[in-house]
Design a protein around this motif. Structure first.
Motif, mmCIF file in Angstrom:
data_model
loop_
_atom_site.group_PDB
_atom_site.id
_atom_site.type_symbol
_atom_site.label_atom_id
_atom_site.label_comp_id
_atom_site.label_asym_id
_atom_site.label_seq_id
_atom_site.Cartn_x
_atom_site.Cartn_y
_atom_site.Cartn_z
ATOM 1 N N TYR A 18 0.824 -1.205 0.000
ATOM 2 C CA TYR A 18 0.000 0.000 0.000
ATOM 3 C C TYR A 18 0.865 1.264 0.000
ATOM 4 N N ARG A 20 3.681 1.601 -1.469
ATOM 5 C CA ARG A 20 4.083 1.789 -2.863
ATOM 6 C C ARG A 20 2.942 2.407 -3.666
ATOM 7 N N TYR A 21 1.720 1.954 -3.405
ATOM 8 C CA TYR A 21 0.564 2.477 -4.124
ATOM 9 C C TYR A 21 0.358 3.958 -3.819
ATOM 10 N N ASP A 23 2.687 6.043 -2.917
ATOM 11 C CA ASP A 23 3.770 6.750 -3.619
ATOM 12 C C ASP A 23 3.413 6.994 -5.087
ATOM 13 N N GLU A 24 2.821 5.970 -5.717
ATOM 14 C CA GLU A 24 2.535 6.036 -7.154
ATOM 15 C C GLU A 24 1.319 6.894 -7.477
ATOM 16 N N THR A 25 0.452 7.123 -6.489
ATOM 17 C CA THR A 25 -0.777 7.875 -6.736
ATOM 18 C C THR A 25 -0.719 9.246 -6.050
ATOM 19 N N ALA A 28 2.831 11.053 -5.973
ATOM 20 C CA ALA A 28 3.206 11.487 -7.325
ATOM 21 C C ALA A 28 2.384 12.695 -7.755
ATOM 22 N N GLU A 29 1.103 12.713 -7.378
ATOM 23 C CA GLU A 29 0.265 13.854 -7.744
ATOM 24 C C GLU A 29 0.643 15.088 -6.929
ATOM 25 N N ARG A 32 3.522 16.780 -8.628
ATOM 26 C CA ARG A 32 3.194 17.443 -9.891
ATOM 27 C C ARG A 32 2.441 18.751 -9.688
ATOM 28 N N TYR A 79 -8.099 7.108 -4.157
ATOM 29 C CA TYR A 79 -7.764 6.494 -5.438
ATOM 30 C C TYR A 79 -8.427 5.119 -5.527
#
Length: 217
Positions: A18, A20-21, A23-25, A28-29, A32, A79
């Motif tokens: 989780y 990692r998830y 981090d990726e969602t 990461a947003e 940005r 997410y």
């Protein structure tokens, strides 16, 4: 500056996946989104078969945070796979953050030394850059665009700072420099400049720049 702390609880055997998830969602947003200053994920085993996960992000102000959340900063941003992992409703809190005294100096020196990327996270969304004798830029996007163009113009150019003096006190800083620029063809330009910086709530709100070309003695 605003800190956003999101807390969730998951099964202990799923916390790594989780994290990692997240981090990726979400993280990461965060990265940005203009006005985000940092993002970190923390986990802790609670000893009962579950684990706690915290997503901590810091923002230059509420306007920056709304770019991520929308108008309601207290709304959860979830997410698709969050429900798959979470074993109880998540929690969300916001905090005002007091910057340490060295922030103004560090950001001012980074900007004046053309290390703009180090200063970008601290730009207020409505930052104003006034260049005396030149143009005024309003907003973080406009300021970043000028910085990126400056870096592009300096590709292949050697920059030597002959003087680099900083004064910082609380939410204000001033950097006085004398720089020699040597272009790829050997041409030399010497520029004296003074940049004045003002911070508001931990974010860089105003930059006022003075500059003049000097003889290369």
């Amino acid at each position: 500056m605003i800190a956003r702390v999101w807390r969730g609880v998951v099964r202990a055997d799923a916390v790594a996946a989780y994290a990692r998830y997240v981090d990726e969602t979400g993280v990461a947003e965060y990265a940005r989104t203009p006005g985000n200053r940092s993002a970190q994920v923390f986990t802790r085993d609670l000893g009962d078969g579950t684990a706690e996960i915290l997503a901590l992000s810091t923002w230059t102000g509420w306007d920056a945070l709304r770019r991520f959340t929308g108008d309601d900063v207290d709304a959860m941003v979830l997410y698709p796979e969050d429900e798959k992992y979470l074993v109880e409703p998540p929690q969300l809190n916001h905090y005002d953050v007091r910057s340490h005294p060295g922030v103004a100096r560090e950001v001012a020196e980074a900007f004046s030394a053309h290390r703009f990327a180090d200063a970008y996270p601290f730009l207020s969304s409505d930052v104003t850059w006034v260049v005396r004798g030149g143009e005024t830029r309003q907003g973080s996007d406009a300021v970043r665009a000028v910085c990126e163009q400056t870096l592009a113009d300096l590709v292949g150019t050697r920059t030597d700072f002959l003087k680099f003096d900083t004064i910082a006190d609380g939410d204000r800083a001033a950097v006085d420099t004398l720089a020699r620029y040597t272009d790829p063809d050997g041409g030399v330009t010497v520029v004296a400049s003074c940049d004045l910086y003002e911070f508001r709530d931990g974010a860089l709100a105003t930059i006022t720049s003075y500059y003049a070309e000097c003889p290369d003695d």
